[in-house]
Design an enzyme around this catalytic site. Sequence first.
Site, PDB file in Angstrom:
ATOM      1  CB  CYS A  24      38.524  37.032  38.260  1.00 15.35           C
ATOM      2  SG  CYS A  24      37.052  36.090  38.665  1.00 15.35           S
TER       3      CYS A  24
ATOM      4  N   GLY B 198      41.531  34.874  36.863  1.00 14.02           N
ATOM      5  CA  GLY B 198      41.927  36.074  36.131  1.00 14.02           C
ATOM      6  C   GLY B 198      42.448  37.177  37.031  1.00 14.02           C
TER       7      GLY B 198
ATOM      8  CG  ASP C 233      38.502  33.375  30.305  1.00 13.10           C
ATOM      9  OD1 ASP C 233      39.395  34.241  30.268  1.00 13.10           O
ATOM     10  OD2 ASP C 233      37.301  33.642  30.517  1.00 13.10           O
ATOM     11  N   GLY C 234      42.078  32.871  31.435  1.00 16.89           N
ATOM     12  CA  GLY C 234      42.628  33.508  32.627  1.00 16.89           C
ATOM     13  C   GLY C 234      43.640  32.666  33.383  1.00 16.89           C
ATOM     14  N   GLY C 235      44.347  33.323  34.300  1.00 14.69           N
ATOM     15  CA  GLY C 235      45.292  32.643  35.172  1.00 14.69           C
ATOM     16  C   GLY C 235      46.685  32.474  34.610  1.00 14.69           C
TER      17      GLY C 235
ATOM     18  CB  THR D  94      34.928  34.425  41.135  1.00 13.57           C
ATOM     19  OG1 THR D  94      34.505  35.242  40.045  1.00 13.57           O
ATOM     20  CG2 THR D  94      33.856  33.385  41.419  1.00 13.57           C
ATOM     21  NE  ARG D  95      40.095  30.297  41.612  1.00 15.27           N
ATOM     22  CZ  ARG D  95      41.157  29.755  41.054  1.00 15.27           C
ATOM     23  NH1 ARG D  95      42.347  29.915  41.609  1.00 15.27           N
ATOM     24  NH2 ARG D  95      41.052  29.062  39.932  1.00 15.27           N
TER      25      ARG D  95
ATOM     26  CB  VAL E 127      35.300  29.631  38.063  1.00 14.69           C
ATOM     27  CG1 VAL E 127      34.604  30.419  39.173  1.00 14.69           C
ATOM     28  CG2 VAL E 127      34.280  29.199  37.016  1.00 14.69           C
ATOM     29  N   GLY E 128      37.611  32.304  38.461  1.00 11.00           N
ATOM     30  CA  GLY E 128      38.392  32.931  39.514  1.00 11.00           C
ATOM     31  C   GLY E 128      39.867  33.160  39.297  1.00 11.00           C
TER      32      GLY E 128
END
Length: 281
Positions: A221, A218, A260-262, A223-224, A215-216
């Site tokens: 992204c 990517g 997923d991501g990062g 979100t954060r 969550v966040g």
Amino acid sequence: MGMWIGRNRKARVTYGFDEIALVPGEVTINPNEVNCHFSIGKHTFQVPILASAMDGVVDVKFAVAMGKMGGLAVLNLEGVQTRYENPASVLEQIAKADKEACTHLIQKMYIPPIREELIAKRIKEMKKAGIVAAVSAIPQKAEKYGAIAQKAGADIFVIQSTVSTVRHVSSEYKTFDLAKFCKTMKIPVLVGNAVTYGVSLELMQAGISGLLVGVGPGAACTTRGVLGLGVPQVTATVDCAAARDAYHKKTGRYVPIITDGGMNKGGDICKAFACGADAVM
């Protein structure tokens, strides 16, 4: 677990990819003899890498190419691929637009409605090429598009949202019943995204066949920054992998997790696997 950050509030130290390094082992293995395949349901992939369901990443041509290389690309059922007969021309317009016109152009491109016949057409195009067809939708559209996708021959259905949970409270609208959906679908259902042990365990208990973790982190992204939500990917992967292992030990059913991501470098992918990921996106 954790430390006090103020009165009645605790925080936990967490880690991202840049905060850890992998310690070399005691045995050297020929890379050509390493098996890194993973499975989703009955489908096995030799390359443990998925391409994200984004219009700027995956179209049918890309999905076919990646599938033939041993990986898996997920096609977004709510983007330009299912709104336009010729989505390539739409993406070309966006690519050629200057910065000032780009935002307006993108907003305009998503005004036309999703065409159900194009959902079926894109899936059939992927199936005709002989690859595993994976498609995605948001929870609000999962029941409708999931049924269409399954009928058209899709092999894997992905439900993707900013944060996924089994429990959803609302007095204003009907909430999505994930457990019921998983029972209804005859193809594997992947869900994301999650970052904690408890939520991962509940999602697996609901019947999912794979979990997207992150969550966040990517590159695209926000979100954060917008919501302040997220857990650094190393800690998120370790915690979700622990939930997978506990669930497998208790039930005998293995649910792969996909970080997923990062990941900005090849070494980050290696770190994700060391943390327990079955694949990366």
